[in-house]
Enzyme design. Structure first.
Site, short mmCIF file in Angstrom:
data_model
loop_
_atom_site.label_atom_id
_atom_site.label_comp_id
_atom_site.label_asym_id
_atom_site.label_seq_id
_atom_site.Cartn_x
_atom_site.Cartn_y
_atom_site.Cartn_z
N ASN A 209 28.68 46.41 39.77
CA ASN A 209 28.94 45.81 38.46
C ASN A 209 27.63 45.71 37.69
O ASN A 209 26.56 46.07 38.20
CB ASN A 209 29.64 44.45 38.60
CG ASN A 209 28.80 43.45 39.35
OD1 ASN A 209 27.75 43.02 38.87
ND2 ASN A 209 29.23 43.08 40.55
N ASP A 279 34.95 41.60 44.13
CA ASP A 279 36.16 41.00 44.69
C ASP A 279 36.82 41.92 45.72
O ASP A 279 37.53 41.47 46.60
CB ASP A 279 37.17 40.69 43.56
CG ASP A 279 36.71 39.51 42.72
OD1 ASP A 279 36.15 38.56 43.29
OD2 ASP A 279 36.87 39.55 41.48
N LYS A 289 29.97 62.63 52.46
CA LYS A 289 30.21 62.62 51.01
C LYS A 289 31.61 63.16 50.71
O LYS A 289 31.97 64.24 51.20
CB LYS A 289 29.14 63.48 50.33
CG LYS A 289 29.24 63.48 48.83
CD LYS A 289 28.22 64.40 48.21
CE LYS A 289 28.49 64.53 46.73
NZ LYS A 289 27.72 65.61 46.13
N PRO A 306 35.95 38.40 51.17
CA PRO A 306 36.06 36.95 51.31
C PRO A 306 35.36 36.26 50.15
O PRO A 306 34.35 36.78 49.63
CB PRO A 306 35.34 36.65 52.63
CG PRO A 306 34.46 37.83 52.87
CD PRO A 306 35.09 39.01 52.19
N ASP A 307 35.89 35.13 49.71
CA ASP A 307 35.27 34.39 48.60
C ASP A 307 34.23 33.43 49.16
O ASP A 307 34.55 32.55 49.97
CB ASP A 307 36.35 33.62 47.83
CG ASP A 307 35.81 33.11 46.52
OD1 ASP A 307 36.19 33.65 45.47
OD2 ASP A 307 34.99 32.16 46.54
N PHE A 324 29.84 30.08 38.90
CA PHE A 324 29.81 30.66 37.56
C PHE A 324 31.19 31.25 37.31
O PHE A 324 31.90 31.61 38.25
CB PHE A 324 28.76 31.77 37.45
CG PHE A 324 27.40 31.29 37.01
CD1 PHE A 324 26.63 30.49 37.82
CD2 PHE A 324 26.89 31.67 35.76
CE1 PHE A 324 25.38 30.06 37.42
CE2 PHE A 324 25.64 31.24 35.35
CZ PHE A 324 24.89 30.43 36.17
N LYS A 338 39.14 28.10 38.18
CA LYS A 338 38.24 28.42 39.31
C LYS A 338 37.58 27.17 39.85
O LYS A 338 37.37 27.04 41.06
CB LYS A 338 37.16 29.43 38.86
CG LYS A 338 37.70 30.84 38.74
CD LYS A 338 36.69 31.84 38.22
CE LYS A 338 37.37 33.20 38.04
NZ LYS A 338 36.54 34.21 37.41
N LYS A 342 38.59 26.86 43.67
CA LYS A 342 37.52 27.13 44.64
C LYS A 342 36.89 25.85 45.16
O LYS A 342 35.95 25.89 45.95
CB LYS A 342 36.45 28.03 43.99
CG LYS A 342 36.96 29.40 43.58
CD LYS A 342 35.83 30.36 43.23
CE LYS A 342 36.37 31.67 42.69
NZ LYS A 342 35.56 32.84 43.07
O1 PMT Z 1 22.87 39.00 36.33
P1 PMT Z 1 22.86 38.99 34.81
O2 PMT Z 1 22.77 40.39 34.23
O3 PMT Z 1 21.80 38.08 34.26
O4 PMT Z 1 24.27 38.42 34.32
C1 PMT Z 1 24.58 37.09 34.54
C2 PMT Z 1 26.05 36.93 35.00
C3 PMT Z 1 26.98 37.29 33.86
C4 PMT Z 1 26.34 37.82 36.21
C5 PMT Z 1 26.21 35.41 35.42
O5 PMT Z 1 25.96 34.60 34.30
C6 PMT Z 1 27.60 35.14 35.98
O6 PMT Z 1 28.55 34.87 35.27
N1 PMT Z 1 27.74 35.24 37.33
C7 PMT Z 1 29.04 35.15 38.01
C8 PMT Z 1 29.75 36.47 37.87
C9 PMT Z 1 31.09 36.49 38.55
O7 PMT Z 1 31.27 37.21 39.50
O8 PMT Z 1 31.97 35.65 38.09
P2 PMT Z 1 33.50 35.52 38.66
O9 PMT Z 1 34.18 34.78 37.58
O10 PMT Z 1 34.03 36.84 39.04
O11 PMT Z 1 33.33 34.65 39.95
C10 PMT Z 1 33.40 33.23 39.94
C11 PMT Z 1 32.46 32.62 40.95
O12 PMT Z 1 32.89 32.95 42.26
C12 PMT Z 1 31.02 33.07 40.83
O13 PMT Z 1 30.19 31.95 41.04
C13 PMT Z 1 30.87 34.06 41.98
O14 PMT Z 1 29.53 34.07 42.52
C14 PMT Z 1 31.83 33.49 42.99
N2 PMT Z 1 32.41 34.47 43.93
C15 PMT Z 1 33.10 35.55 43.46
C16 PMT Z 1 33.66 36.44 44.38
C17 PMT Z 1 33.47 36.22 45.76
N3 PMT Z 1 33.94 37.06 46.66
N4 PMT Z 1 32.79 35.14 46.17
C18 PMT Z 1 32.27 34.25 45.29
O15 PMT Z 1 31.66 33.26 45.69
#
Ligand code: PMT
Length: 401
Positions: A209, A279, A289, A306-307, A324, A338, A342
Site C-alpha cells: 500500500n 488486511d 516467478k 490477523p488483526d 488509526f 473500529k 477493536k
Molecule cells: O505512512 P504515511 O504515508 O505517513 O501515511 C500515514 C497513514 C495514512 C498510513 C496513517 O495516518 C494511517 O492512517 N495509518 C493506519 C492505516 C490503516 O491501515 O488504517 P485501517 O483503517 O485500515 O486500520 C485501522 C487500524 O487497525 C490501524 O491502526 C491499523 O494499524 C490497525 N490494523 C489493521 C490491520 C491489521 N491486520 N491489524 C491492525 O492492527
C-alpha cells in the site's frame, strides 16, 4: 512542564539559523531554565551577543582569552556548571572541529572539558550536509555518544530545498525537557508501528500500500520528545530512525508485524498503531516467478491477516491502545466502529485518497475516544504527531492514573 534550576549551556556557531536560537533561549527561560550562552566568533556576525545577553539574563562568552570573564567564571567552571550542552546551530566547521577534538575556541574547549551530554543541532546548506566529509564527522560524533538533533528537510535560507534546516526551537526545547525526564510521557514505554506491509505473491511481486511511514515515524519521534522510551516496528520504508528511538524492528509482512508488535507489547505502556497493515495476503506464495499467460485472467486467492490491535485488546493485560483509521468516506462512522470493534482506548481518523494522508508531508486527524473527540487541524506530520502525543498522554493519565 518545568526546567526550574536546570543548567543549560547553549552554544551558537556561525550560521543564519543563529537567529532561531534567540527563540530557543526564550522558550527555555519560559520554563525557568538557567541558560548561559557561548558563541563562536563567526556566530557574532549573525546575532549580537547583546541579544543573547538580554534574553538569557547572563553575560555571553565568546573568547577564551577574555580575562575579565575568566575571572568571573572560568571556562572549566562553565564546563562543570552545565548539565546539558546544546549547540544550535552547529555549523559544518563546528562539527569538524568537534569530531577532531580541537579546542581552538571557547565553545569547542568547553565541549571537551564538560561531562554533560552534548546535543548538536546541525544547520547548513543541503549540499554541505550531504558532503561525505560532513557525514564522516557526524558518524564519528554519533559513535562517541553525541546526540545529533535533526537536521530537518525543507526550504533553506539560501533558496535550496533539502536536508540541513535546524530543528525548530520548540522541538529542541522538547528534546531537552525529555532528557531531564520531565516530558508528558516521562517514564513510559511507547510502542509504535509505522509504514506499510508487503504480502508476497512470488519472489518478485507483492501486494502493498501507499504508506511511506512518515506519520508513524513522526509519532515515534514525538513520543521520544515527550520523554518516553520508544520501540518502533517499521514496515518496508526508507526512512532513518528518529533520534532517541531505543529499538527499531524492521518487518515486511503483516504476519511479521503481528509477531513483532505482540512480543514488544509485553513491555509497553502505550501502543500506537500507525502502520497500514495489509488486511489480506495471498493464500499461497509461489516459490517461482508466476509466468504471464496471455489472454488468461489471473486470480489470486487471499486469506485474512490477523488483526494486531484486536489481538492485543483481547489480552487481559494490554497497553493503552491507540489505533488509526484511514478512510476515503464516512470517516467518523468507520472510525467509531473500529474504536469499538477493536477494543481501543483512542482512534486517530484521517481522510485518505486524492493525495491526502498517505505519502503526504502533512495530515489532519480527528481523535475519538469513549465520550469525547477532538480535531487536530492540517499541519506537517511532525507537528501533528506532537499534538497527537500530547492528547494520548492526557487520555492515558486519565484512564490509568
Ligand atoms: O505512512 P504515511 O504515508 O505517513 O501515511 C500515514 C497513514 C495514512 C498510513 C496513517 O495516518 C494511517 O492512517 N495509518 C493506519 C492505516 C490503516 O491501515 O488504517 P485501517 O483503517 O485500515 O486500520 C485501522 C487500524 O487497525 C490501524 O491502526 C491499523 O494499524 C490497525 N490494523 C489493521 C490491520 C491489521 N491486520 N491489524 C491492525 O492492527
Amino acid at each position: 512542564m518545568s526546567l526550574a534550576q536546570r543548567r543549560i549551556l547553549l552554544g551558537v556557531s556561525g550560521g543564519i539559523a543563529a537567529y532561531k536560537s534567540c527563540e530557543l533561549v526564550r522558550r527555555l527561560r519560559d520554563l525557568a531554565a538557567e541558560v548561559r550562552v557561548v558563541m563562536t566568533e563567526a556566530a557574532t556576525h549573525f546575532v549580537s551577543p547583546t541579544t543573547f545577553q538580554a534574553l538569557s539574563g547572563q553575560p555571553v562568552r565568546v573568547s577564551l582569552w577574555d580575562a575579565q570573564a575568566e575571572a568571573a567564571m572560568g571556562h572549566i567552571e562553565l564546563a562543570r556548571w552545565a548539565e546539558r550542552i546544546v549547540v544550535a546551530p552547529a555549523s559544518a566547521d563546528l562539527l569538524a572541529r568537534l569530531a577532531h577534538g580541537m579546542a581552538d575556541d571557547l565553545l569547542t574547549t568547553v565541549c571537551l572539558a564538560s561531562a554533560a551530554p552534548l546535543y548538536l543541532a546541525p544547520a547548513m546548506n543541503q549540499q554541505m550536509w550531504a558532503h561525505p566529509a560532513v557525514q564522516a564527522n557526524v558518524a564519528c560524533l554519533r559513535q562517541r555518544g553525541v546526540q545529533l538533533l535533526g537536521p530537518a528537510a525543507g526550504e533553506q535560507a539560501c533558496g535550496d530545498v533539502g536536508s540541513g534546516r535546524m530543528l525548530e526551537p520548540g522541538a529542541l526545547r522538547d528534546i531537552l525537557l525529555a532528557s531531564f525526564g520531565t516530558g508528558a510521557l516521562a517514564g513510559l514505554r511507547v510502542l509504535v508501528s509505522a509504514g506499510p506491509t508487503y504480502e508476497d505473491i512470488d519472489p518478485v511481486r507483492f501486494i502493498g500500500n501507499r504508506s511511506s511511514g512518515r506519520m508513524g515515524f513522526a509519532v515515534a519521534e514525538a513520543a521520544v520528545r515527550a520523554g518516553a522510551t520508544v520501540t518502533l516496528v517499521a514496515g518496508p520504508v526508507s526512512l532513518p530512525t528518529p533520534t532517541g528511538v531505543t529499538q527499531r524492528i524492521d518487518v515486511r509482512s503483516a504476519a511479521q508485524m503481528h509477531a513483532a508488535v505482540l512480543a514488544a507489547a509485553r513491555e509497553a505502556d502505550i501502543y500506537v498503531g500507525a502502520a497500514a497493515v495489509g488486511d489480506y495476503r495471498p493464500l499461497e506464495v509461489s516459490t517461482l516467478k508466476l509466468k504471464k499467460r496471455a489472454g488468461t485472467p489471473l486470480s489470486l486467492k487471499l486469506d485474512e491477516n490477523p488483526d494486531i490491535l484486536a489481538s492485543l485488546s483481547a489480552q487481559p493485560a494490554h497497553p493503552f491502545l491507540v489505533g488509526f483509521a484511514a478512510e476515503t468516506h464516512d470517516v467518523a462512522g468507520y472510525a467509531r466502529g473500529k474504536l469499538e470493534r477493536k477494543g481501543l482506548d483512542m482512534i486517530a481518523a484521517n481522510q485518505v485518497g486524492d493525495g491526502l494522508g498517505f505519502e503526504a508531508p502533512d495530515n489532519a486527524l480527528t481523535l475519538y475516544w469513549a465520550g469525547g473527540e477532538c480535531e487536530l487541524p492540517r499541519t506537517a506530520k511532525p507537528e501533528l504527531a506532537r499534538e497527537l502525543i500530547s492528547r494520548v498522554a492526557e487520555r492515558y493519565r486519565a484512564a490509568r492514573p
